[in-house]
Design a protein around this motif. Structure first.
Motif: not given
Length: 211
Positions: A8-28
């Motif tokens: 349940x925790x993994x599924x909750x966090x998964x949408x917030x984390x960019x996959x290794x194979x995509x470009x993310x424009x939200x980061x620190x």
């Protein structure tokens, strides 16, 4: 029970984390920065003074936030210090403490060229400060940048931008920025970037968290 909770925790966090194979424009990100400035020889009371180039090592923090599907806000702060040698011919030499810092804030537009590459257009503000033995010098500049950011592999992305900067510190100067990020997990990666503008260069290497 523990397995179901973990899932349940993994599924909750998964949408917030960019996959290794995509470009993310939200980061620190943050890490080590070096701000370099080539300096010319100058005349002091008729004597030639040779000044070492500034190589100010320190830190940086930066981030980006995606706005909708095509826009993103970005910003960062770099700071470093150096002990710069000065030799006045016929008199002698010494050194001076120099602190350099630069703040940047901007708005970017990204448009897909393919599934693995985006065209970038950015406008930004640069605020630069150079402190020499307590004497502060600062300036404001505007920058327009155009470039490409894309995936070189599922865990490796790169970007290159050409830019034009004008204002107090940069006098209508063209330059370029190149960078890369290696992602060792969907959320975490190691990033590096180099910016070259005439006699000024900025280098960073750090840890990035993408969302």
């Amino acid at each position: 029970m523990h397995k179901q909770l973990g899932l349940a925790l993994a599924l909750a966090v998964a949408p917030l984390a960019a996959s290794a194979g995509e470009i993310s424009y939200s980061y620190i990100e943050g890490g080590y920065a070096q701000l370099n400035q080539k300096l010319p020889d100058v005349a002091v009371d008729g004597d030639l003074a040779r000044i070492d180039d500034i190589e100010a090592g320190g830190f940086f923090i930066a981030g980006s936030a995606e706005l909708g599907e095509s826009f993103h806000l970005f910003g960062g702060y770099k700071s470093g210090s150096d002990d710069v040698g000065v030799t006045i011919l016929g008199i002698g030499g010494g050194s001076a403490d120099v602190d350099m810092s630069q703040l940047n804030l901007g708005l970017g537009y990204h448009h897909g060229l393919s599934e693995r590459a985006d065209l970038l257009t950015e406008i930004s503000y640069l605020g630069t400060e150079v402190d020499v033995e307590g004497e502060n010098n600062e300036g404001d500049d505007a920058r327009l940048a155009i470039g490409v950011r894309g995936l070189l592999a599922d865990s490796l992305e790169g970007w290159i931008k050409g830019h034009y900067t004008d204002g107090d510190v940069y006098d209508g100067e063209f330059g370029a920025t190149v960078g890369a990020q290696y992602k060792f997990s969907p959320a975490w990666g190691i990033s590096g970037e180099a910016e070259l503008v005439d006699d000024t260069s900025l280098f960073t290497v750090g840890l990035r968290a993408s969302f």
